[in-house]
Each structure stands twice: as structure tokens, then as C-alpha cells.
Write a protein that holds these residues in place. Structure first.
Motif, mmCIF file in Angstrom:
data_model
loop_
_atom_site.group_PDB
_atom_site.id
_atom_site.type_symbol
_atom_site.label_atom_id
_atom_site.label_comp_id
_atom_site.label_asym_id
_atom_site.label_seq_id
_atom_site.Cartn_x
_atom_site.Cartn_y
_atom_site.Cartn_z
ATOM 1 N N LEU A 180 134.145 41.053 8.625
ATOM 2 C CA LEU A 180 133.452 40.152 7.698
ATOM 3 C C LEU A 180 134.179 39.088 7.231
ATOM 4 O O LEU A 180 135.381 39.310 7.215
ATOM 5 N N ASP A 181 133.913 37.858 6.953
ATOM 6 C CA ASP A 181 134.701 36.895 6.278
ATOM 7 C C ASP A 181 135.010 37.413 4.903
ATOM 8 O O ASP A 181 134.367 38.067 4.189
ATOM 9 N N LYS A 182 136.092 36.714 4.031
ATOM 10 C CA LYS A 182 136.360 37.010 2.836
ATOM 11 C C LYS A 182 135.497 36.719 1.965
ATOM 12 O O LYS A 182 135.170 37.458 0.976
ATOM 13 N N SER A 183 134.679 35.636 2.194
ATOM 14 C CA SER A 183 133.694 35.223 1.357
ATOM 15 C C SER A 183 132.568 36.011 1.429
ATOM 16 O O SER A 183 131.952 36.564 0.297
ATOM 17 N N GLN A 184 132.358 36.878 2.470
ATOM 18 C CA GLN A 184 131.273 37.682 2.771
ATOM 19 C C GLN A 184 131.648 38.943 1.920
ATOM 20 O O GLN A 184 130.769 39.852 1.390
ATOM 21 N N TRP A 185 132.925 39.563 2.100
ATOM 22 C CA TRP A 185 133.313 40.623 1.371
ATOM 23 C C TRP A 185 133.248 40.219 -0.108
ATOM 24 O O TRP A 185 132.773 41.265 -0.849
ATOM 25 N N LEU A 186 133.637 39.320 -0.623
ATOM 26 C CA LEU A 186 133.521 38.908 -2.154
ATOM 27 C C LEU A 186 132.064 39.087 -2.546
ATOM 28 O O LEU A 186 131.498 39.666 -3.567
ATOM 29 N N MET A 230 124.578 28.583 10.197
ATOM 30 C CA MET A 230 123.442 29.537 10.308
ATOM 31 C C MET A 230 123.969 30.904 9.415
ATOM 32 O O MET A 230 123.183 31.578 8.767
ATOM 33 N N LYS A 231 125.400 31.033 9.463
ATOM 34 C CA LYS A 231 126.203 32.091 8.753
ATOM 35 C C LYS A 231 125.662 32.061 7.106
ATOM 36 O O LYS A 231 125.525 33.005 6.452
ATOM 37 N N GLN A 232 125.630 30.837 6.678
ATOM 38 C CA GLN A 232 125.423 30.466 5.147
ATOM 39 C C GLN A 232 123.970 31.016 4.652
ATOM 40 O O GLN A 232 123.493 31.519 3.877
ATOM 41 N N PHE A 233 122.999 31.064 6.055
ATOM 42 C CA PHE A 233 121.694 31.459 5.729
ATOM 43 C C PHE A 233 121.380 32.876 5.670
ATOM 44 O O PHE A 233 120.615 33.213 5.056
ATOM 45 N N ILE A 234 122.221 33.623 6.638
ATOM 46 C CA ILE A 234 122.215 34.918 6.662
ATOM 47 C C ILE A 234 122.485 35.489 5.282
ATOM 48 O O ILE A 234 121.906 36.409 4.894
ATOM 49 N N ASP A 235 123.627 34.856 4.576
ATOM 50 C CA ASP A 235 123.883 35.152 2.966
ATOM 51 C C ASP A 235 122.735 35.431 2.209
ATOM 52 O O ASP A 235 122.982 35.766 1.167
ATOM 53 N N PHE A 236 121.778 34.362 2.447
ATOM 54 C CA PHE A 236 120.569 34.341 1.691
ATOM 55 C C PHE A 236 119.305 35.321 1.670
ATOM 56 O O PHE A 236 118.807 35.369 1.022
ATOM 57 N N ILE A 237 119.424 36.044 2.751
ATOM 58 C CA ILE A 237 118.611 37.210 3.213
ATOM 59 C C ILE A 237 118.343 38.070 1.845
ATOM 60 O O ILE A 237 117.296 38.471 1.496
ATOM 61 N N PRO A 238 119.426 38.611 1.526
ATOM 62 C CA PRO A 238 119.441 39.679 0.425
ATOM 63 C C PRO A 238 118.797 39.014 -0.908
ATOM 64 O O PRO A 238 117.847 39.638 -1.756
ATOM 65 N N LEU A 239 118.975 37.753 -1.201
ATOM 66 C CA LEU A 239 118.495 36.770 -2.342
ATOM 67 C C LEU A 239 117.060 36.731 -2.073
ATOM 68 O O LEU A 239 116.311 36.696 -3.237
ATOM 69 N N ILE A 240 116.619 36.369 -0.766
ATOM 70 C CA ILE A 240 115.359 36.170 -0.647
ATOM 71 C C ILE A 240 114.397 37.244 -0.752
ATOM 72 O O ILE A 240 113.479 37.497 -1.537
ATOM 73 N N LEU A 241 115.062 38.517 -0.428
ATOM 74 C CA LEU A 241 114.261 39.841 -0.711
ATOM 75 C C LEU A 241 114.300 40.089 -2.113
ATOM 76 O O LEU A 241 113.242 40.835 -2.435
#
Length: 195
Positions: A59-65, A1-12
Motif C-alpha cells: 500500500l502507498d504511505k497515503s493509503q496506510w495513513l 483511478m487509485k484516488q477514486f478507490i480511496d473514496f469507496i469506503p466514504l461512499i459506503l
């Protein structure tokens, strides 16, 4: 689920890019759709990761990056009015992830994928190393593919940025699931079989 949350800005980003008129006037300047979409990418990243930070208190390190790269590359794209800067964001982020996964073979006691998934999956050290190498290759390939598409196929770059990235990630995760399923065994429950 977390990976798909990261796609929200990209989809917008994609939606604004596709729906924006050929030129938007703001503060006496004309902006093309790519710059409107970039502004949406920055704003939505701040909102999404800000909400996650408030909800999870971290936030995870990947999310900060990802957030940092979005802010840096997006801001430079808007400041210099150069879409080429934004095109480097995805490859650079993927290559940083590849370096992190590769470096974990030499730094620390476990590969990075084991640190991420070790609480949920039990594998031997050899399989963890193979899985970690697969992630290194995945991020390297994604970076090169995204760079190639961005500078070779200008007309489909935004489409590929959203759907190609998502598709590559889904295919890789399915492949990882198949790999893990082959190597996972039922844990003994400690119960005696019934007669």
C-alpha cells in the motif's frame, strides 16, 4: 483511478448513513445512523485496503495513513459514542498530508509531488516546487473547510464529507491538469520530419 478507490469506503459510509433507520438495535444497545455508518467505514476500509494489499503486495504511505486514521478515529467514535471524534479524521489526515508535502521541500532531494509524478511528467525544479506548494495549500484548505463544515453545518456534514471532498479533489486535479498542460512540451521523437 487509485484516488477514486480511496473514496469507496466514504461512499459506503454515506449510503449506510442515509439508508439506516433512526435507530438500530445491536447487542442490546441502540445505535444512531452515524455509528452504523462509522462501522461500515471501518469494515469497508479494511476490505478495500486489504484487497489492494493482497493484489499489489503493498500500500502507498497515503493509503496506510488513511486506513490508520479510519481505524483510530472510527474506533474511538464507536468506543466513546462521540461523533465529534470522527469529524476530526478528515481534517487531521489532510493536515498530515500538507505537512508531508511541505516537509519534502526540506527533507530529501525532491519535492514529494515530484517523487510521486516525476516518472510521468518532466518539469523543471521551479515548477515542481510550485506544484508541491499547491498541494500543501490544497490539503491545508481542505482540512479547514472540512472542519468548519463538520462543526458549523451539522445537518449537511455527511453530504459534504462525501460530495464536497470529492468535488474539491476533482476541481484541484482539473486545475493541476491545466497547469501541467501549459508547461508540458512534446518530447522529440528522434525522427526526421517528412518532406
Amino acid at each position: 483511478m487509485k484516488q477514486f478507490i480511496d473514496f469507496i469506503p466514504l461512499i459506503l459510509f454515506f449510503i449506510v448513513y442515509k439508508l439506516a433507520p433512526a435507530e438500530v438495535q445491536f447487542a442490546g444497545r441502540a445505535f444512531e445512523p452515524i455509528y452504523c455508518a462509522t462501522a461500515m467505514l471501518i469494515a469497508s476500509s479494511i476490505v478495500v485496503y486489504g484487497a489492494l494489499l493482497i493484489a499489489q503486495r503493498k500500500l502507498d504511505k497515503s493509503q496506510w495513513l488513511t486506513l490508520g486514521a479510519c481505524l483510530v478515529f472510527g474506533s474511538l467514535t464507536l468506543a466513546f459514542h462521540q461523533e465529534a471524534v470522527l469529524k476530526w479524521k478528515a481534517p487531521v489526515v489532510n493536515w498530515v498530508f500538507a505537512v508531508a508535502f511541505a516537509g519534502s521541500h526540506f527533507i530529501g532531494d525532491r519535492p514529494l509531488i515530484q517523487r510521486i509524478m516525476g516518472h510521468a511528467v518532466q518539469l523543471n525544479d521551479n515548477l515542481w516546487a510550485k506544484l508541491n506548494v499547491a498541494w500543501v495549500l490544497f490539503f491545508l484548505i481542505c482540512g479547514f473547510v472540512q472542519l468548519y463544515v463538520a462543526f458549523t453545518f451539522q445537518s449537511i456534514w455527511v453530504d459534504f464529507k462525501v460530495f464536497g471532498s470529492l468535488g474539491m479533489t476533482l476541481l484541484f486535479l482539473i486545475g493541476q491538469g491545466v497547469f501541467l498542460a501549459r508547461h508540458m512540451h512534446d518530447e522529440p521523437t528522434g525522427e526526421k520530419p517528412k518532406d
